[in-house]
Design an enzyme around this catalytic site. Structure first.
Site, PDB file in Angstrom:
ATOM      1  CB  CYS A 143      -0.878   0.043   1.236  1.00 41.70           C
ATOM      2  SG  CYS A 143      -1.925  -1.381   1.424  1.00 41.70           S
ATOM      3  NE  ARG A 167       4.797   1.822  -1.013  1.00 45.00           N
ATOM      4  CZ  ARG A 167       5.586   1.853   0.050  1.00 45.00           C
ATOM      5  NH1 ARG A 167       6.766   2.436  -0.040  1.00 45.00           N
ATOM      6  NH2 ARG A 167       5.207   1.346   1.195  1.00 45.00           N
ATOM      7  CD1 TRP A 185       0.001  -5.851  -3.376  1.00 43.46           C
ATOM      8  CD2 TRP A 185      -0.174  -6.711  -1.315  1.00 43.46           C
ATOM      9  NE1 TRP A 185       0.477  -7.147  -3.414  1.00 43.46           N
ATOM     10  CE2 TRP A 185       0.385  -7.701  -2.166  1.00 43.46           C
ATOM     11  CE3 TRP A 185      -0.371  -7.039   0.020  1.00 43.46           C
ATOM     12  CZ2 TRP A 185       0.735  -8.970  -1.718  1.00 43.46           C
ATOM     13  CZ3 TRP A 185      -0.021  -8.305   0.473  1.00 43.46           C
ATOM     14  CH2 TRP A 185       0.528  -9.244  -0.404  1.00 43.46           C
ATOM     15  CG  ASN A 221       1.189   1.099   4.193  1.00 45.22           C
ATOM     16  OD1 ASN A 221       1.011  -0.114   4.223  1.00 45.22           O
ATOM     17  ND2 ASN A 221       2.319   1.653   3.807  1.00 45.22           N
ATOM     18  N   GLY A 222      -0.894  -0.825   6.348  1.00 45.44           N
ATOM     19  CA  GLY A 222      -0.525  -1.673   7.486  1.00 45.44           C
ATOM     20  C   GLY A 222      -1.626  -2.677   7.797  1.00 45.44           C
ATOM     21  CD  GLU A 274      17.768 -12.868  -7.846  1.00 45.70           C
ATOM     22  OE1 GLU A 274      17.236 -13.310  -6.818  1.00 45.70           O
ATOM     23  OE2 GLU A 274      17.436 -11.787  -8.366  1.00 45.70           O
ATOM     24  CE  LYS A 301      14.344 -11.027 -10.050  1.00 44.82           C
ATOM     25  NZ  LYS A 301      15.145 -10.862  -8.890  1.00 44.82           N
ATOM     26  CD  GLU A 322      10.517 -11.163  -8.673  1.00 45.25           C
ATOM     27  OE1 GLU A 322      11.728 -10.979  -8.708  1.00 45.25           O
ATOM     28  OE2 GLU A 322       9.792 -10.669  -7.784  1.00 45.25           O
ATOM     29  CG  HIS A 360      19.632 -37.326  -3.869  1.00 44.61           C
ATOM     30  ND1 HIS A 360      20.008 -38.583  -3.455  1.00 44.61           N
ATOM     31  CD2 HIS A 360      20.776 -36.661  -4.174  1.00 44.61           C
ATOM     32  CE1 HIS A 360      21.332 -38.677  -3.490  1.00 44.61           C
ATOM     33  NE2 HIS A 360      21.817 -37.519  -3.922  1.00 44.61           N
ATOM     34  CE  LYS A 365      12.123  -2.494  -5.938  1.00 40.65           C
ATOM     35  NZ  LYS A 365      12.855  -3.622  -6.554  1.00 40.65           N
TER      36      LYS A 365
END
Ligand code: M6R
Length: 591
Positions: free
Chosen positions: A2, A27, A72, A98-99, A468, A472, A475, A491, A586
């Site tokens: 948010c 964000r 969000w 926000n929160g 990594e 990428k 996402e 395995h 973000k």
């Protein structure tokens, strides 16, 4: 996550707030809204979707005071009803938040049985509590009383229909900055949202309450003691948050990496010596174990930090995932040192751990791209990774900058001299060569985009890069991808290989070259479509991407550009929103 913006001043507040929200779009969010003063009323406009959707309903409206929000979703699905701003039942107060309020159900039950609610959000509880308490208290008192009851995190801006000359704010755990310009006072969740309207900023401390008017800023702590205004200059330049000629911020940020390496050399080296505070070096040298704490890409970067510290300085290290560490207490050595990695410096999982560690009085270093962040304020030491503003949700240059900064830190702590500076210069040139070869990466992306699964493999250093690489691709290209240490395939994971499953091997280390190739071959025998990304010195003519040789321990700084480009082009070819992938944010400001 948010984003909050507020503006009170001489210019068009609504325009300033919408522009601020656009700057905070990176964000991550799923709905947006604004509340603004129109004559003697507060009007609200909100939509599911993008900030640009708001522009239609507020076109040409002028206002001297406005607040805005990008949401969000946490409590309740992303729709117009749950979008902020929210209004109290009798219409007196309007809020953006926000929160997450953890005890909202309890507060609703205890204080608001007479109230009816429109949304499923915890935020509507806050605004109704303020209204409820304002029956017998002043607005200031009602907000402070509400603050004293809330458990969880919040950064809120509040408007009062009975007083349209002020914006009220309150903050605990979620970030909130206040900005000051020639003709305005504004708010934003991060510094990006202030650019263009404020020259100075001040991050608000936890449990701060404030009343802001055109005339001034009045801040208090929760019991009413005045807080001194301490503003500092905004250092981020407008150009840093501009895409320039690139199609996406992510591509721009991938291309900024060679320059980022040179910048870090410039900031941390004078001749061959590293400039890092001697107090910090001494403190790390005294420790018997370094604990690295991070999330996501920053956690993958910290594997390299562990490697450099152990190899160069002989100090045992361990990497912890913040969201796990916060709920478990590992064995702590006698003289531990904690190093946190965070691009944003605002990740809630990390802040929760820092607070826990701080209570035990262990030393804390934060390595970050955001020195005005909450994490820096909570730490004993910080190191800037000097990557410049990173806007794309998928981290690229901040990830590599963290690896470079940790190599520099290990060099400073170590008593052995290495030629890191010249090796890093070679890395920046090698990165440029990889970028010249982007069409090959695009070709691979084209071949894998329609596959259900894809796997990255490697060993040691190359395995960490695979982690990594896989993150990428997940996402931004939304391809199910996993990274495996190539030795682990047999395995279990090799059972997943079917005809044409892409398996991409990263090979930059001499010691594991031969064995990784054998493991890759085993997947090919079971139908996999294999790809090799290899350093020149270890390559064969059949390999798909050949990257220039650099010092072996710095090779992940070069190989990772290949996998960043593959993920980028896969996302572009799938017509995904590259910079703002779905469901992601973000700055992850909720636990
Ligand atoms: O701001 P931080 O470095 O603390 O963020 C940690 C993760 O959320 C972040 O690295 C995330 O995994 C990135 N989107 C990966 O590209």
């Amino acid at each position: 996550m948010c984003g909050i913006v507020g503006y009170i001043g001489k210019e068009n507040a609504l325009k300033a707030v919408v522009e601020g929200l656009e700057k905070l779009e990176y964000r991550g969010y799923d709905s947006a809204g604004v509340a603004y003063k129109k004559g003697e009323d507060i009007l609200i406009c909100k939509e599911k979707g993008r900030v640009s959707d708001l522009k239609l309903c507020i076109l040409d409206t002028d206002s001297s005071l406005a607040i805005g929000h990008t949401r969000w979703a946490t409590h309740g699905e992303p729709n117009k009803r749950n979008a902020h701003p929210h209004c109290s039942m009798n219409g007196r107060f309007v809020i953006v938040h926000n929160g997450i309020i953890e005890n909202y159900q309890k507060l609703k039950f205890e204080y608001l049985s007479e109230y009816s609610f429109i949304s499923e959000t915890d935020t509507e509880i806050i605004v109704n509590l303020i209204e409820h308490f304002s029956i017998s208290l002043t607005t200031e008192e009602a907000i402070r009383k509400t603050m004293s009851l809330l458990e969880g995190s919040y950064a809120c801006l509040i408007l009062d229909q009975n007083d349209l000359e002020h914006i009220y704010c309150m903050k605990d755990k979620s970030p909130l900055l206040i900005g000051r310009g020639k003709s305005a006072v504004c708010f934003a969740s991060d510094i990006t949202g202030l650019i263009g309207y404020a020259e100075e900023y001040m991050p608000l401390e936890d449990k701060t309450f404030g009343v802001i008017s055109k005339e001034g800023i009045y801040l208090q702590d929760i019991i009413g003691i005045a807080i001194e205004n301490k503003f500092q200059k905004i250092a981020v330049q407008k150009e840093e948050i501009d895409k320039q000629t690139y199609d996406h911020f992510m591509l721009k940020e991938i291309y900024e990496q060679p320059m980022m390496v040179r910048n870090l050399i410039h900031h941390y080296f004078s001749k061959e010596e590293v400039n890092v505070s001697s107090k910090l070096i001494h403190h790390i040298r005294q420790s018997d174990k370094i604990n690295f704490v991070a999330c996501g890409s920053s956690m993958y970067a910290s594997y390299f930090a562990k490697y450099y510290m152990e190899k160069l300085c002989g100090i045992p290290c361990e990497v912890f995932c913040a969201s796990e560490l916060v709920y478990s207490t590992p064995l702590i050595s006698k003289r531990p040192f904690f190093i946190f990695f965070s691009q944003s410096g605002e990740t809630a999982d990390l802040i929760a751990v820092i607070k826990k560690i701080k209570k035990q009085r262990f030393p804390i270093l934060t390595i970050t791209n955001t020195i005005e962040s909450s994490m820096v304020r909570l730490s004993d030491y910080y190191l800037n990774i000097y990557a410049g503003k990173e806007i794309a949700v998928a981290s690229t240059k901040a990830y590599t900058a963290m690896i470079v900064t940790s190599a520099i830190l290990a060099r400073a702590v170590s008593k052995t001299k290495t030629n890191l500076k010249s090796n890093l210069k070679a890395v920046s040139l090698a990165m440029e060569k990889v970028l010249e070869n982007k069409e090959v990466c695009k070709g691979i992306a084209k071949e894998i985009i329609d596959q259900k699964d894809a796997f990255y493999i490697g060993r040691g250093i190359d395995y960490w890069t695979s982690l990594e690489a896989s993150l990428k691709l997940k996402e931004i290209a939304y391809i199910h991808t996993e990274a495996f240490s190539s030795g682990e395939l047999k395995h279990g994971p090799i059972a997943l290989i079917t005809k044409n499953t892409p398996v991409l091997a990263i090979i930059t280390q001499e010691g594991t070259n031969r064995i990784t190739r054998s493991n890759l071959e085993e997947t090919a025998s079971r139908g996999a479509k294999t790809y090799v990304i290899a350093s020149k010195g270890l390559s064969t003519p059949k390999d798909d991407v050949i990257i220039p040789n650099v010092a072996h321990y710095l090779s992940p700084l070069v190989s990772v550009l290949v996998v960043q480009l593959i993920a980028y082009y896969a996302a572009v070819l799938k017509h995904n929103d590259v910079d703002k992938p779905k469901n992601l944010a973000k700055s992850v400001t909720v636990e």
